[in-house]
Structure formats: structure tokens, C-alpha cells
Motif scaffolding. Structure first.
Motif, short mmCIF file in Angstrom:
data_model
loop_
_atom_site.label_atom_id
_atom_site.label_comp_id
_atom_site.label_asym_id
_atom_site.label_seq_id
_atom_site.Cartn_x
_atom_site.Cartn_y
_atom_site.Cartn_z
N ILE A 93 0.84 -1.21 0.00
CA ILE A 93 0.00 0.00 0.00
C ILE A 93 0.87 1.25 0.00
N LEU A 94 1.89 1.26 0.86
CA LEU A 94 2.77 2.43 0.96
C LEU A 94 3.53 2.65 -0.34
N GLU A 95 3.98 1.57 -0.97
CA GLU A 95 4.67 1.70 -2.25
C GLU A 95 3.74 2.24 -3.33
N PHE A 96 2.48 1.81 -3.30
CA PHE A 96 1.50 2.26 -4.27
C PHE A 96 1.31 3.77 -4.20
N PHE A 97 1.13 4.29 -3.01
CA PHE A 97 0.89 5.73 -2.87
C PHE A 97 2.17 6.55 -2.91
N ASN A 98 3.32 5.88 -2.89
CA ASN A 98 4.58 6.61 -2.95
C ASN A 98 4.82 7.24 -4.32
N TYR A 99 4.03 6.83 -5.30
CA TYR A 99 4.10 7.48 -6.61
C TYR A 99 3.56 8.91 -6.53
N MET A 100 2.70 9.17 -5.54
CA MET A 100 2.13 10.51 -5.38
C MET A 100 2.85 11.31 -4.29
N VAL A 101 3.27 10.63 -3.24
CA VAL A 101 3.98 11.28 -2.13
C VAL A 101 5.28 10.53 -1.92
N VAL A 106 11.61 5.43 6.02
CA VAL A 106 10.39 5.94 6.64
C VAL A 106 9.25 4.96 6.43
N LEU A 107 9.11 4.45 5.21
CA LEU A 107 8.05 3.48 4.91
C LEU A 107 8.24 2.21 5.72
N LYS A 108 9.49 1.83 5.96
CA LYS A 108 9.78 0.61 6.72
C LYS A 108 9.18 0.68 8.12
N LYS A 109 9.15 1.87 8.69
CA LYS A 109 8.61 2.05 10.05
C LYS A 109 7.11 1.75 10.14
N CYS A 110 6.44 1.76 8.99
CA CYS A 110 4.97 1.67 8.98
C CYS A 110 4.45 0.30 8.58
N GLU A 111 5.35 -0.66 8.36
CA GLU A 111 4.93 -1.94 7.80
C GLU A 111 4.08 -2.77 8.75
N ASN A 112 4.13 -2.48 10.03
CA ASN A 112 3.31 -3.23 10.98
C ASN A 112 2.13 -2.42 11.50
N LEU A 113 1.90 -1.27 10.89
CA LEU A 113 0.77 -0.44 11.31
C LEU A 113 -0.56 -1.10 10.94
N ASP A 114 -1.57 -0.80 11.73
CA ASP A 114 -2.93 -1.25 11.41
C ASP A 114 -3.76 -0.01 11.10
N GLY A 115 -4.99 -0.22 10.76
CA GLY A 115 -5.90 0.90 10.49
C GLY A 115 -7.31 0.41 10.44
N LYS A 116 -8.25 1.32 10.50
CA LYS A 116 -9.67 0.97 10.39
C LYS A 116 -10.04 0.68 8.93
N HIS A 117 -9.36 1.36 8.03
CA HIS A 117 -9.57 1.19 6.59
C HIS A 117 -8.37 1.80 5.89
N LEU A 118 -8.38 1.83 4.57
CA LEU A 118 -7.23 2.30 3.80
C LEU A 118 -6.88 3.75 4.12
N LEU A 119 -7.88 4.61 4.17
CA LEU A 119 -7.65 6.02 4.49
C LEU A 119 -7.01 6.17 5.86
N ASP A 120 -7.51 5.46 6.84
CA ASP A 120 -6.97 5.56 8.20
C ASP A 120 -5.55 5.02 8.27
N PHE A 121 -5.28 3.90 7.59
CA PHE A 121 -3.93 3.35 7.59
C PHE A 121 -2.93 4.35 7.00
N TYR A 122 -3.27 4.92 5.85
CA TYR A 122 -2.34 5.85 5.20
C TYR A 122 -2.18 7.12 6.04
N ARG A 123 -3.25 7.57 6.65
CA ARG A 123 -3.20 8.72 7.56
C ARG A 123 -2.26 8.43 8.72
#
Length: 440
Positions: free
Chosen positions: A203-211, A217-234
Motif C-alpha cells: 500500500i505504501l509503495e503504491f501511494f509513494n508514486y504521489m507522495v 520511513v516506509l519501513k517504520k509503517c509496515e506493521n501499522l494497522d488501520g480501520k480502513h485504507l484512508l486511516d492506515f495511510y493517515r
């Protein structure tokens, strides 16, 4: 008398019928804002009209529908047809039957329904499962194809037509266009092959084309959870922001919103872009220097900010960090002149439009936003900045510079005046000195 009695009897009958209707209505569950919408399990919201009116385009999907709220929209059928192709790709690759994935989603039905603020009872068990499988697999396969974990058809229009990508990325991060993250994770795990990475990294690699963000930095987020895609990326920006410990300061007199950028400069504050920050939320104030990470203001960021803010306004069980950031930037950019100042200091890269349009955006997006100034993550910075602006010699010196050195002509005039005063003082000294020397 009989006539009156008949009339009274008729009135009583009408009242009884109305009482019966009202009693039935009292037992009905609200549909537009479900009675369970305040629970932490409810995280996907249909926005109120008051928010939608600010900017309809920020919340309405343009090319793809994900989840129940915009399902069946005729304007979104083009990409809807390609979801079936992606589903077939996954079924063919894994060898698992479609019924296997349907049964998994049916077992999660109650949890799924609890995630939506608006009743989705119009979708029966099987129909809801079909939607979740179709949308969930489409997202997962999309991330896998972009991450080059699975093959992509050479002329796949989803990837070949350049206009699709930016619209698609914005649509996937709209608050009304979400499915639960646990659905994505379960479908990902059940369709996983030996070469797969984590869903989060894809997911992070996908949106990295825009940001564009650094790999570490992305490595730090690989175990993050979220309520949905928007929340995870936020959360990926909140998780990577640097928390600078500060001494507790409860000075309520300076706990207020900050001044616009041009006024801060007039009292001695300097601005500098922070290129080393892991997150755009990493804002620091050090001895009169306001360090702010550079941000590209474009359609993606404006849409992302608005949907994050809408989520934070609707969902009570989350931090309000994106809201705080937008309010902070809105304070700085009150006018186009403020925007120009931040652009000059490389803090704002403007791909959005004119400076006036950026100022208008922040003004509108911050309108009627619930913002608790006593609890936000920049609270101490607000206090320090406001204290700096009202105390010390630097304020007087900054005012002097602004008055006399704002333009070259003003500087020349000030220098000329200084030289005249100096010459007048010297003339006085040379006139008086011989007099006192003569009478010694």
C-alpha cells in the motif's frame, strides 16, 4: 348527540392509528445515522451535507466505487467492469474457488456491518459478501500489480492510460469509499503466495508514486494497522512524526491561534523548509526559527487532507493530528501574500493554482471544524511562538528593520539620516571641545 359521538369516535380512531404508527417508528433503528455510529467499531461514515458542501469533489469518487455507499453509481461502471478481471486473475493464480472467499466474508458479516454509520441493510448477506470480495480483491491485486508481485497484461488500460492513476489514487482515500481494513488483510492472507511482501508495504509503495517518501520511513509503517485504507495511510504520517519533548507550559494567555506568516516575519520569526523530516507533521520552533517540512500543494494532497479531517471529525476514537496541521497552515496562510512568503521559503510547492486559491482552500477547509486548542499535538509550539512574538528585544528590532529596511530606498533614506545625525553630533563635539579646552 349521535352525530357528536360518531365524530368523537372517528377522532379517537385516527389518534389510535397515529399512536400505533408512532410506536412502531420509535422501535425502528435510524438508517441515515445508525444508532451504533458512536461506537469505536463504526469508522466508515456517510458525511453530513454541511461538510460535503465545502467541496463536493473532495469526497465523491470520480472513477471507482469501493464499498456500499456509492455502489451501483452509473458514472463509475467503467472501472467496475475491470474488477471482475482482477478477481479472475487471483482465482486463477491461487487455485482457490470463489466460494472459499465468499464464505470467509460471510463469517465476518456482523463485524462489517458495524463499521458503517449508515444502515446497509439493503444489501443481503450474499450481496454484501460479493461486494466485499470484488472490491477487496480489486484493491489487493492492484497493489500487487503495481508492486510487481504478479504479472500485468502488457496493454492493461488501468496502467497504460495515464489519466486513470491520479483519479484512482484519490478515490481510494475518500472517506465514503472504504471497506474495513480487516477484510483487506484477511483476503490478502488467504490469497498470499510465497513471494508476497506485507500488505502494508504494498500500500505504501503504491501511494509513494504521489507522495515520495524515503524507504526507511516506509519501513517504520509496515506493521501499522488501520480501520480502513484512508486511516492506515493517515496513520503512516502520524506514526513517523517526530515528537519533540517540551517542558509543560500551562500559560493559557498564550494558548491561542498563531498569526499569519507575514505578521510573524514582522516580529522577527524566520521560516525555513525542513527537508529532513519524516512526516509533514514534523513542525518545530527553535529560537525564532519556524521549521516546516516542504509540502506539495496539489489535487492529491488537498483531497487527502479534507478526507482525513472529515474522518477525524466523525470518528471520536482517533487523534486529530491532520486537523491540527491544516488549522496551523491555515493560520499561517491567511492571504495570498502569506502563501507567497511560504513559497519563497520553499515550504509550499504550488501545483494547486494561484496563491489566492491556496489561501482560500485553507480558509474554507478550516471553517466550522471542531478544534480543541488545549489538546492538539502543536499546543506547546503555539504557546512558545506566541510568547516569542510578544516578548524580547527581537520584536522591536524586527519592527525597526521592517520600517526602515523593507525596501532599498527605505534603507538608503535610513542610512542617509543616520549619517546626517552622526555629522551633526561630530560638529557639535568639535564646536564645544575647543571652548572647554580653552577654559581648562
Amino acid at each position: 348527540m349521535p352525530s357528536n359521538m360518531n365524530h368523537q369516535s372517528h377522532v379517537i380512531t385516527i389518534i389510535d392509528q397515529e399512536v400505533e404508527n408512532m410506536t412502531a417508528q420509535m422501535k425502528e433503528s435510524p438508517k441515515l445515522l445508525h444508532k451504533s455510529a458512536g461506537k469505536s467499531s463504526c469508522c466508515i461514515f456517510r458525511l453530513p451535507q454541511s461538510l460535503v458542501e465545502i467541496n463536493k469533489e473532495a469526497y465523491q469518487p470520480r472513477i471507482v466505487s469501493i464499498g456500499p455507499y456509492h455502489y451501483g453509481n452509473k458514472n463509475l461502471e467503467m472501472i467496475q467492469e475491470h474488477k471482475w478481471r482482477f478477481l479472475n486473475d487471483m482465482i486463477t493464480r491461487t487455485g482457490k474457488p470463489l466460494g472459499f472467499f465468499m464464505k470467509i466474508i460471510v463469517s465476518l458479516e456482523d463485524r462489517i456491518r458495524e463499521c458503517y454509520s449508515e444502515s446497509i441493510d439493503r444489501f443481503g448477506t450474499n450481496y454484501l459478501a460479493k461486494m466485499m470480495v470484488l472490491d477487496g480483491v480489486f484493491l489487493i491485486e492492484l497493489f500487487r500489480k503495481v508492486g510487481k508481485l504478479v504479472s500485468t497484461q502488457q496493454d492493461d488500460p488501468i496502467f497504460k492510460l495515464s489519466w486513470i492513476s491520479p483519479f484512482l489514487m484519490r478515490d481510494l482515500l475518500r472517506i465514503e469509499n472504504q471497506i474495513p481494513f480487516f477484510v483487506l488483510k484477511r483476503l490478502f492472507e488467504e490469497s498470499k503466495t510465497s513471494g508476497d511482501r506485507t500488505l502494508q508495504s504494498l500500500i505504501l509503495e503504491f501511494f509513494n508514486y504521489m507522495v515520495d517518501r524515503k524507504p526507511e520511513v516506509l519501513k517504520k509503517c509496515e506493521n501499522l494497522d488501520g480501520k480502513h485504507l484512508l486511516d492506515f495511510y493517515r496513520k503512516s504520517f502520524i506514526h513517523t512524526k517526530k515528537v519533540t519533548p517540551r517542558a509543560s507550559n500551562n500559560n493559557d494567555k498564550t494558548l491561542k491561534l498563531i498569526r499569519p506568516a507575514t505578521k510573524l516575519v514582522n516580529v522577527g520569526v524566520k521560516f525555513k523548509a525542513n527537508y529532513q523530516a519524516d512526516s509533514f507533521l514534523d513542525i518545530e520552533f527553535q529560537n525564532g526559527l519556524l521549521l516546516i517540512p516542504q509540502i506539495n500543494m496539489d489535487d492529491f494532497h488537498s483531497s487527502f487532507f479534507m478526507n482525513c479531517m472529515a474522518f477525524e471529525q466523525c470518528y471520536s476514537s482517533c487523534t486529530k493530528d491532520i486537523t491540527t496541521y491544516v488549522v496551523f497552515m491555515g493560520c499561517l496562510m491567511s492571504t495570498s501574500t502569506d502563501v507567497s512568503l511560504l513559497s519563497h521559503n520553499k515550504i509550499i510547492e504550488n501545483y494547486f493554482g494561484t496563491d489566492k486559491e491556496i489561501a482560500k482552500f485553507f480558509k474554507n477547509v478550516g471553517k466550522d471544524v471542531a478544534f480543541d486548542i488545549k489538546t492538539h499535538y502543536l499546543k506547546d509550539l503555539f504557546v512558545e511562538l506566541n510568547e516569542y512574538c510578544k516578548n524580547g528585544w527581537h520584536v522591536g528590532w524586527a519592527g525597526f528593520k521592517h520600517t526602515y529596511f523593507e525596501s532599498p530606498w527605505a534603507a538608503i533614506s535610513a542610512l542617509a539620516a543616520f549619517m546626517l545625525l552622526s555629522l551633526a553630533a561630530l560638529q557639535t563635539v568639535y564646536t564645544v571641545f575647543p571652548y572647554y579646552h580653552k577654559h581648562d
